[in-house]
Design an enzyme around this catalytic site. Structure first.
Site, PDB file in Angstrom:
ATOM      1  N   ALA A  41       0.838  -1.199   0.000  1.00 18.39           N
ATOM      2  CA  ALA A  41       0.000   0.000   0.000  1.00 18.39           C
ATOM      3  C   ALA A  41       0.868   1.241   0.000  1.00 18.39           C
ATOM      4  O   ALA A  41       2.039   1.215   0.411  1.00 18.39           O
ATOM      5  CB  ALA A  41      -0.916  -0.001   1.227  1.00 18.39           C
ATOM      6  N   ASP A  42       0.284   2.329  -0.462  1.00 19.92           N
ATOM      7  CA  ASP A  42       0.948   3.622  -0.381  1.00 19.92           C
ATOM      8  C   ASP A  42      -0.110   4.687  -0.134  1.00 19.92           C
ATOM      9  O   ASP A  42      -1.164   4.679  -0.788  1.00 19.92           O
ATOM     10  CB  ASP A  42       1.723   3.938  -1.659  1.00 19.92           C
ATOM     11  CG  ASP A  42       2.620   5.149  -1.476  1.00 19.92           C
ATOM     12  OD1 ASP A  42       3.718   4.990  -0.909  1.00 19.92           O
ATOM     13  OD2 ASP A  42       2.214   6.260  -1.872  1.00 19.92           O
ATOM     14  N   THR A  43       0.164   5.576   0.810  1.00 19.41           N
ATOM     15  CA  THR A  43      -0.783   6.628   1.169  1.00 19.41           C
ATOM     16  C   THR A  43      -0.126   7.985   0.998  1.00 19.41           C
ATOM     17  O   THR A  43       1.030   8.173   1.366  1.00 19.41           O
ATOM     18  CB  THR A  43      -1.241   6.468   2.635  1.00 19.41           C
ATOM     19  OG1 THR A  43      -1.867   5.201   2.804  1.00 19.41           O
ATOM     20  CG2 THR A  43      -2.227   7.563   3.016  1.00 19.41           C
TER      21      THR A  43
END
Length: 210
Positions: free
Chosen positions: A77-79
């Site tokens: 994931a990347d935020t």
């Protein structure tokens, strides 16, 4: 492939670990590093999806190269935080953290998370967006918050689940997305690959450190 009994989490984020536990998804940990530079003119939603996909694919490749016998899907994931078209990553200094917070105060911004699940040659992705509205506060408040140390490893220089929640006036959309992993969409991806969820919590192992 047989139905997996767990997944690998390609992330160092303690917040993502806690959210996976909340969903009851068994997991082991992977360390993976990729270049997180933003491409010229790249929209925030494209950016987080690209990085999530790249992290998941790189981690799967590393697992295969290491000859790990117990195959399981890899979740990455990347935020990021976006104020208009401007992508706000993690602050590099306390001064930069204060500047980010002062840009966000009284403003509405977006939090985007890209998630990717890779299993064999298949990668499924999702991008989730939450709208966050900050309250009005002084630079002194921003400086006090930065002194807690909490903002320094977080996109946009705040953590909604911690002290930074004091600065948030309201949100529209997924709360867990702002924390760093949209739980509903993560379970949706897990179900596509028959990964179990709502399992009783258990201490996760260290997994493969790659």
């Amino acid at each position: 492939m047989t139905a997996p009994s767990f997944l690998y989490l390609a992330s160092r984020s303690p917040r993502r670990r806690e959210l996976l536990k909340q969903a009851g998804i068994p997991f082991c940990l992977l360390d993976i590093e990729v270049d997180e530079s933003v491409l010229p003119g790249e929209p925030a939603t494209d950016y987080v999806e690209r990085l999530a996909r790249k992290k998941a694919a790189s981690a799967w490749k590393a697992l295969s190269a290491a000859g790990v016998k117990e195959q399981a899907p890899v979740l990455a994931a990347d935020t990021t935080v976006a104020l208009g078209a401007d992508i706000m990553g993690k602050p590099e200094t306390e001064q930069q953290a204060v500047q980010m917070l002062m840009q966000l105060q009284k403003q509405v911004h977006s939090v985007h998370t890209g998630i990717a699940l890779c299993y064999g040659g298949n990668i499924e992705t999702r991008v989730v967006t939450t709208i966050v509205r900050f309250s009005e506060f002084s630079q002194d408040i921003a400086e006090q918050y930065v002194k807690t140390g909490e903002p320094m490893d977080k996109a946009g220089a705040y953590g909604i689940q911690g002290f930074g929640g004091v600065l948030v006036a309201g949100i529209e959309g997924s709360y867990s997305n702002v924390v760093g992993l949209p739980v509903q969409e993560t379970v949706e991806l897990a179900r596509l690959f028959n990964v179990p969820f709502w399992q009783k919590p258990a201490d996760e192992g260290d997994g493969q450190r790659l």
